[in-house]
Design a protein around this motif. Structure first.
Motif, PDB file in Angstrom:
ATOM      1  N   PHE A   1       0.854  -1.187   0.000  1.00 21.34           N
ATOM      2  CA  PHE A   1       0.000   0.000   0.000  1.00 21.34           C
ATOM      3  C   PHE A   1       0.890   1.237   0.000  1.00 21.34           C
ATOM      4  O   PHE A   1       1.810   1.338   0.820  1.00 21.34           O
ATOM      5  CB  PHE A   1      -0.908   0.012   1.227  1.00 21.34           C
ATOM      6  N   ILE A   2       0.622   2.186  -0.912  1.00 23.14           N
ATOM      7  CA  ILE A   2       1.437   3.392  -1.036  1.00 23.14           C
ATOM      8  C   ILE A   2       0.538   4.625  -0.950  1.00 23.14           C
ATOM      9  O   ILE A   2      -0.467   4.721  -1.655  1.00 23.14           O
ATOM     10  CB  ILE A   2       2.216   3.410  -2.366  1.00 23.14           C
ATOM     11  N   THR A   3       0.909   5.576  -0.091  1.00 21.23           N
ATOM     12  CA  THR A   3       0.123   6.796   0.089  1.00 21.23           C
ATOM     13  C   THR A   3       0.644   7.904  -0.828  1.00 21.23           C
ATOM     14  O   THR A   3       1.649   7.749  -1.516  1.00 21.23           O
ATOM     15  CB  THR A   3       0.181   7.279   1.546  1.00 21.23           C
ATOM     16  N   SER A   4      -0.056   9.053  -0.797  1.00 22.27           N
ATOM     17  CA  SER A   4       0.356  10.198  -1.616  1.00 22.27           C
ATOM     18  C   SER A   4       1.707  10.749  -1.182  1.00 22.27           C
ATOM     19  O   SER A   4       2.405  11.397  -1.959  1.00 22.27           O
ATOM     20  CB  SER A   4      -0.700  11.302  -1.548  1.00 22.27           C
ATOM     21  N   LYS A   5       2.104  10.503   0.049  1.00 22.09           N
ATOM     22  CA  LYS A   5       3.393  10.963   0.560  1.00 22.09           C
ATOM     23  C   LYS A   5       4.515   9.955   0.299  1.00 22.09           C
ATOM     24  O   LYS A   5       5.662  10.172   0.677  1.00 22.09           O
ATOM     25  CB  LYS A   5       3.295  11.227   2.071  1.00 22.09           C
ATOM     26  N   GLY A   6       4.174   8.828  -0.315  1.00 21.32           N
ATOM     27  CA  GLY A   6       5.179   7.819  -0.600  1.00 21.32           C
ATOM     28  C   GLY A   6       5.389   6.814   0.513  1.00 21.32           C
ATOM     29  O   GLY A   6       6.268   5.953   0.407  1.00 21.32           O
ATOM     30  N   THR A   7       4.582   6.897   1.569  1.00 17.52           N
ATOM     31  CA  THR A   7       4.686   5.920   2.656  1.00 17.52           C
ATOM     32  C   THR A   7       4.234   4.553   2.151  1.00 17.52           C
ATOM     33  O   THR A   7       3.167   4.434   1.546  1.00 17.52           O
ATOM     34  CB  THR A   7       3.829   6.334   3.860  1.00 17.52           C
ATOM     35  N   MET A   8       5.047   3.522   2.395  1.00 18.15           N
ATOM     36  CA  MET A   8       4.732   2.169   1.931  1.00 18.15           C
ATOM     37  C   MET A   8       4.511   1.242   3.117  1.00 18.15           C
ATOM     38  O   MET A   8       5.288   1.229   4.062  1.00 18.15           O
ATOM     39  CB  MET A   8       5.858   1.634   1.048  1.00 18.15           C
ATOM     40  N   VAL A   9       3.453   0.477   3.025  1.00 17.58           N
ATOM     41  CA  VAL A   9       3.140  -0.514   4.052  1.00 17.58           C
ATOM     42  C   VAL A   9       2.911  -1.858   3.361  1.00 17.58           C
ATOM     43  O   VAL A   9       2.094  -1.958   2.434  1.00 17.58           O
ATOM     44  CB  VAL A   9       1.883  -0.119   4.853  1.00 17.58           C
ATOM     45  N   ASP A  10       3.635  -2.894   3.779  1.00 21.19           N
ATOM     46  CA  ASP A  10       3.496  -4.228   3.201  1.00 21.19           C
ATOM     47  C   ASP A  10       2.641  -5.111   4.091  1.00 21.19           C
ATOM     48  O   ASP A  10       2.780  -5.096   5.328  1.00 21.19           O
ATOM     49  CB  ASP A  10       4.868  -4.877   3.019  1.00 21.19           C
ATOM     50  N   TYR A  11       1.777  -5.878   3.442  1.00 22.66           N
ATOM     51  CA  TYR A  11       0.889  -6.780   4.174  1.00 22.66           C
ATOM     52  C   TYR A  11       1.018  -8.171   3.551  1.00 22.66           C
ATOM     53  O   TYR A  11       0.870  -8.330   2.331  1.00 22.66           O
ATOM     54  CB  TYR A  11      -0.549  -6.282   4.084  1.00 22.66           C
ATOM     55  N   PRO A  12       1.302  -9.202   4.350  1.00 20.92           N
ATOM     56  CA  PRO A  12       1.461 -10.552   3.785  1.00 20.92           C
ATOM     57  C   PRO A  12       0.123 -11.113   3.290  1.00 20.92           C
ATOM     58  O   PRO A  12      -0.864 -11.167   4.040  1.00 20.92           O
ATOM     59  CB  PRO A  12       2.006 -11.368   4.973  1.00 20.92           C
TER      60      PRO A  12
END
Length: 262
Positions: free
Chosen positions: A129-140
């Motif tokens: 998941f990537i936000t408008s600020k470039g923050t990335m969160v990975d989910y298995p």
């Protein structure tokens, strides 16, 4: 001071006070209205901007019921991810495949999205998941890919060493488990080109009547038709001009001349 003058002064003071109260009420109403408009105009994306998304679980999307959490799903499935701060998510990647997002299905606490129907080039078992600020969160999360599906072949009566096109789906070529095409009696064919839904293949020497099998890292799929089929020749002819199994029609010959640079 006379009584009449006193009454006039009191009346004037009352009017001034009433005017001030009215003005104050108008100003206060305007502020409250403006605040309400600002509040109504704020979207989930605005509210969650800068926050890190939190994914609690995923489930198969069903508009009527709330299904149980799942940890895997096949290609093309519609999912709902549940969590917090999801309103500003701009991109979702399943392995190396980017999903199409609709802003109307992205909320602060849930996102509805379809798993792309294309076979991943690299299987990571991760949803990013990537936000408008470039923050990335990975989910298995595991995406299951079906075995190859073999639908058709351009000429089922092509001679050996002629090039044909096999169409279908889920033709995945993995470096550690290369895609293979075999004819009856497990005779391997040379593959000239691979795409998700089409294979350019050279008919091998010694190919006999039978089904065509395509095998990938995700399993094997066999055609419902037969190469050199002699059982159904009278029902459709498959481009044959007579009952000879090795005489393709004029159109097929032209197509194969192009494929084979003749």
């Amino acid at each position: 001071m006379s009584i009449s003058k006193t009454k006039v002064n009191l009346s004037k003071q009352h009017e001034k006070m009433k005017s001030k109260l009215t003005y104050g009420f108008v100003v206060l109403s305007g502020l409250l209205l403006a605040g309400g408009m600002v509040s109504q105009g704020e979207t989930d994306a605005d509210k969650d901007k800068g926050a890190t998304p939190v994914i609690k679980y995923a489930r198969a999307f069903d508009a009527q019921t709330k299904s149980s959490p799942i940890v895997s799903a096949p290609l093309g499935s519609r999912l709902e991810f549940v969590g917090d701060n999801l309103g500003d998510v701009q991109q979702i990647w399943f392995n190396d495949q980017k999903a199409e997002l609709k802003h109307s299905t992205i909320k602060s606490h849930s996102i509805i999205v379809d798993i792309p129907d294309s076979t991943p080039g690299e299987m990571t078992n991760i949803v990013r998941f990537i936000t408008s600020k470039g923050t990335m969160v990975d989910y298995p999360f595991k995406v299951s890919v079906p075995a190859p599906r073999v639908d058709a072949m351009t000429c089922r009566y092509a001679d050996a060493r002629l090039v044909v096109i096999i169409s279908g789906a889920y033709f995945a070529d993995d470096p550690n488990a290369p895609l293979t095409v075999t004819f009856a009696d497990n005779i391997s064919a040379t593959i000239r080109n691979i795409s998700q839904d089409a294979l350019v293949v050279e008919v091998p020497d010694g190919a006999k009547e039978g089904a065509v099998r395509v095998t990938s890292v995700y399993g094997s799929g066999e055609s419902s038709f037969h190469y050199l089929d002699t059982n159904n020749m009278m029902s459709g002819f498959e481009g044959i001009t007579d009952l000879s199994i090795n005489r393709p029609s004029i159109d097929y010959q032209r197509n194969h001349q192009i494929l084979n640079n003749e």
